[in-house]
Structure formats: structure tokens, C-alpha cells
Scaffold this motif. Structure first.
Motif, PDB file in Angstrom:
ATOM      1  N   SER A  95      26.873 101.443  21.520  1.00 15.49           N
ATOM      2  CA  SER A  95      26.802 102.541  22.488  1.00 15.49           C
ATOM      3  C   SER A  95      27.284 102.103  23.868  1.00 15.49           C
ATOM      4  O   SER A  95      27.367 102.905  24.782  1.00 15.49           O
ATOM      5  N   ILE A  96      27.606 100.819  24.023  1.00  8.40           N
ATOM      6  CA  ILE A  96      28.081 100.300  25.315  1.00  8.40           C
ATOM      7  C   ILE A  96      29.617 100.216  25.319  1.00  8.40           C
ATOM      8  O   ILE A  96      30.235 100.143  24.252  1.00  8.40           O
ATOM      9  N   PRO A  97      30.239 100.186  26.507  1.00  5.85           N
ATOM     10  CA  PRO A  97      31.696 100.004  26.548  1.00  5.85           C
ATOM     11  C   PRO A  97      32.097  98.640  26.004  1.00  5.85           C
ATOM     12  O   PRO A  97      31.436  97.629  26.275  1.00  5.85           O
ATOM     13  N   THR A  98      33.193  98.633  25.239  1.00  4.39           N
ATOM     14  CA  THR A  98      33.739  97.387  24.698  1.00  4.39           C
ATOM     15  C   THR A  98      35.191  97.274  25.157  1.00  4.39           C
ATOM     16  O   THR A  98      35.965  98.237  25.061  1.00  4.39           O
ATOM     17  N   ILE A  99      35.542  96.112  25.690  1.00  5.25           N
ATOM     18  CA  ILE A  99      36.873  95.914  26.280  1.00  5.25           C
ATOM     19  C   ILE A  99      37.560  94.766  25.556  1.00  5.25           C
ATOM     20  O   ILE A  99      37.001  93.674  25.452  1.00  5.25           O
ATOM     21  N   ALA A 100      38.783  95.000  25.068  1.00  2.00           N
ATOM     22  CA  ALA A 100      39.574  93.898  24.502  1.00  2.00           C
ATOM     23  C   ALA A 100      40.397  93.285  25.626  1.00  2.00           C
ATOM     24  O   ALA A 100      41.162  93.994  26.291  1.00  2.00           O
ATOM     25  N   ALA A 101      40.228  91.982  25.847  1.00  5.63           N
ATOM     26  CA  ALA A 101      41.040  91.242  26.818  1.00  5.63           C
ATOM     27  C   ALA A 101      42.060  90.468  26.000  1.00  5.63           C
ATOM     28  O   ALA A 101      41.779  89.367  25.509  1.00  5.63           O
ATOM     29  N   VAL A 102      43.246  91.055  25.810  1.00 10.10           N
ATOM     30  CA  VAL A 102      44.246  90.484  24.902  1.00 10.10           C
ATOM     31  C   VAL A 102      45.089  89.466  25.676  1.00 10.10           C
ATOM     32  O   VAL A 102      45.968  89.807  26.454  1.00 10.10           O
ATOM     33  N   ASN A 103      44.767  88.201  25.432  1.00  3.31           N
ATOM     34  CA  ASN A 103      45.307  87.106  26.238  1.00  3.31           C
ATOM     35  C   ASN A 103      46.515  86.423  25.608  1.00  3.31           C
ATOM     36  O   ASN A 103      47.006  85.436  26.125  1.00  3.31           O
ATOM     37  N   GLY A 104      46.999  86.925  24.483  1.00  7.47           N
ATOM     38  CA  GLY A 104      48.144  86.296  23.815  1.00  7.47           C
ATOM     39  C   GLY A 104      48.468  87.099  22.563  1.00  7.47           C
ATOM     40  O   GLY A 104      48.332  88.325  22.560  1.00  7.47           O
TER      41      GLY A 104
END
Ligand code: HXC
Length: 258
Positions: A95-104
Motif C-alpha cells: 500500500s506504500i509507494p514503490t520506486i525503481a531506481a534503475v542504475n544500469g
């Protein structure tokens, strides 16, 4: 809990889950997916935003582990796909925001992992794609469906049929990635977005996420009904009373998520 192939770190209300097998460019083998699932399950109510990223310099996640997959027969392949689907559905159900930090590299299962997050920020050196058809298979962790919902059928078909890798700028152009950051600024950017979110009412964010997700597959009338219900249900919550009272008293709100 100690993990071998992932790291789960907590910084106040922000958790960062790092897929951390850099020697194999963070490829998702069975064990890594099991650990990922356990880590997501372990998140408590004190975690208000989850950032998912990849360990090392080169990759977010370069896909499912091809060495492990090469030995599978159909029943095990079915189980492997089911494990990935279960783990990513669990992530999506938070139920919380999920962020993908795509580093490569975010290829195959790695791109599918990013797609299961609420949104994607990418570093300038990121490359994304679904190269599975080049291995004689198709995406198996939700990519055909989530990519199609994210960028439309024609773009999804183009990416899946060619198996092409696209750079971060192109991924932004087609709406797959929200912003492109210099590599050294990616995580700081994600954390600053997380910091903005955790100032807001947790119940309100959870409700907004729920109605956006549930409404996406419905017609507009039904979807708007979900919004009206969600809006009304928040009245009477501590967060609604506090949020509006704080505004009228010209002070920052102190939310409890109740
Ligand atoms: C297993 C992998 C891997 C993977 C990289 N490695 N990707 N091992 N599975 N998906 C390993 C390499 O074998 C190598 O190990 C090490 O990581 C470094 O990779 P290199 O290839 O040497 O690096 P580089 O030349 O920079 O090329 C990077 C790359 C390439 C372009 C990302 O590694 C690549 O194409 N990887 C595969 C990408 C892919 O096809 N992904 C989709 C998988 S299918 P050694 O031991 O040699 O150092 C999929 C299906 C999901 O994801 C659904 C399942 C149900």
C-alpha cells in the motif's frame, strides 16, 4: 534476517531493497527471488516508501538467471515463472509507494521488476529491454502485460519482438521511465521524492494507490465510483482531521496513518 543476494536497509521510513549479485549483474535466480519475496513480506508499518535498486556499477538486474533457467524442463519453468509472478505481485500489492531506481541494465526479469514498481527513475547509463525472444522464450515475470499497460500495445510489441535494448532517454520518451538522472544523483533523487511523500498522509496515499490501481482496468464510471468511495472513507480518519486542522492552524500536519 540475513540475506545472501539482496540487501534491505532502513533509513527512517524509507527502505531500500538492493538486488546484490553484481558478479552475475544481479540476475534473478531462485534464491534471489525467494529472498526478495521474504524481504518484501518483512516490511513493517513503519516503512512508508520502498526503493528498489541494483548493487554494483553496471546493472539494476540483467534478467532472470539464464544459467539456472537453461536446465529447466516445463514443470520447473512453470514454477519459476509462478515464483517471479508471486514476488512481483506482492511488491505491487504494497500500500506504500514503490520506486525503481534503475542504475544500469534492466533487462528481461529486471525490466519486469522495475515495471512492478509504481514508477521508474533511471540513471543516464541505464538500458532497458525485454530480450527474451532472443533466448527462444517470452517474458515470464509479467513483462508482456505490465509493459503493454505502461506504454501501449504497439510499443510493447516492438520492444518484445525486437528484443532491443533502449537507453534511458528513449525509455523516458515512451513513458516507461519518469526521469533520467546522472548516475551519481539517482538514489539521492529517489530519496528526495520519498521524503516528499512521507510528509503526506499515509492513509490517503494508500487509498490513492488503491483506486488508481483498481480503476485502471475498469471503465471510467466504475473507476470514478472507486474514487468517490475512497474519498468519502477517509473522512473521520485521524489523518483527515489532522491534515485539515493543521492547514487551518497554519502548521505542518503530523500524520499517524490512522
Ligand atoms: C545469468 C548473467 C546474466 C543473466 C549477465 N550475466 N546477465 N548470468 N543470467 N541474465 C553474467 C554473465 O554471464 C557474466 O558472467 C557476468 O554476468 C557479466 O556479464 P557480461 O555478459 O560479461 O557483461 P557485458 O559484456 O557487459 O554484457 C552485459 C549484458 C549481458 C548486455 C547485460 O550480460 C547480457 O546480455 N545479459 C543477458 C541479458 C538477458 O538476456 N536477460 C533476459 C534473461 S531472460 P561471467 O561468469 O561470464 O563473468 C529473463 C526471463 C524472465 O529475464 C522471466 C523468467 C520466467
Amino acid at each position: 534476517m540475513t540475506y545472501e543476494n539482496i540487501r534491505l536497509e532502513h533509513d527512517g521510513a524509507v527502505a531500500t531493497l538492493t538486488i546484490d549479485r553484481p558478479k552475475a549483474l544481479n540476475a534473478l535466480n531462485n534464491k534471489t527471488l525467494q529472498e526478495f519475496e521474504a524481504a518484501v513480506k518483512s516490511l513493517g508499518a513503519d516503512t512508508r516508501v520502498l526503493i528498489v535498486t541494483g548493487g554494483g556499477e553496471k546493472a539494476f538486474v540483467a534478467g532472470a538467471d539464464i544459467a539456472e533457467m537453461s536446465a529447466l524442463e516445463e514443470p520447473q519453468a512453470r514454477e519459476f515463472a509462478a515464483l517471479g509472478h508471486r514476488a512481483f505481485a506482492l511488491l505491487e500489492s504494497l500500500s506504500i509507494p514503490t520506486i525503481a531506481a534503475v542504475n544500469g541494465f534492466a533487462l528481461g526479469g529486471g525490466c519486469e521488476l522495475a515495471l512492478a514498481c509504481d514508477f521508474i527513475y533511471a540513471s543516464e547509463k541505464a538500458q532497458l529491454g525485454l530480450p527474451e525472444v532472443g533466448l527462444g522464450v517470452i517474458p515470464g515475470f509479467g513483462g508482456t502485460q505490465r509493459l503493454t499497460r505502461a506504454v501501449g500495445r504497439a510499443r510493447a510489441k516492438e520492444l518484445v519482438f525486437t528484443g532491443a535494448r533502449i537507453d534511458a532517454a528513449k525509455a523516458k520518451e515512451i513513458g516507461l521511465v519518469l526521469e533520467v538522472l546522472p548516475a551519481g544523483e539517482l538514489l539521492a533523487h529517489c530519496r528526495s521524492i520519498a521524503a516528499k511523500m512521507i510528509k503526506n498522509g499515509p492513509l490517503a496515499i494508500a487509498t490513492a494507490k488503491r483506486v488508481i490501481e483498481q480503476g485502471a482496468d475498469k471503465d471510467l464510471g466504475e473507476a470514478n465510483t472507486l474514487e468517490r468511495q475512497g474519498f468519502a472513507e477517509l473522512f473521520g480518519s485521524d489523518d483527515q482531521r489532522e491534515g485539515m486542522k493543521a492547514f487551518l492552524e497554519k502548521r505542518p500536519a503530523v500524520f499517524t496513518g490512522k
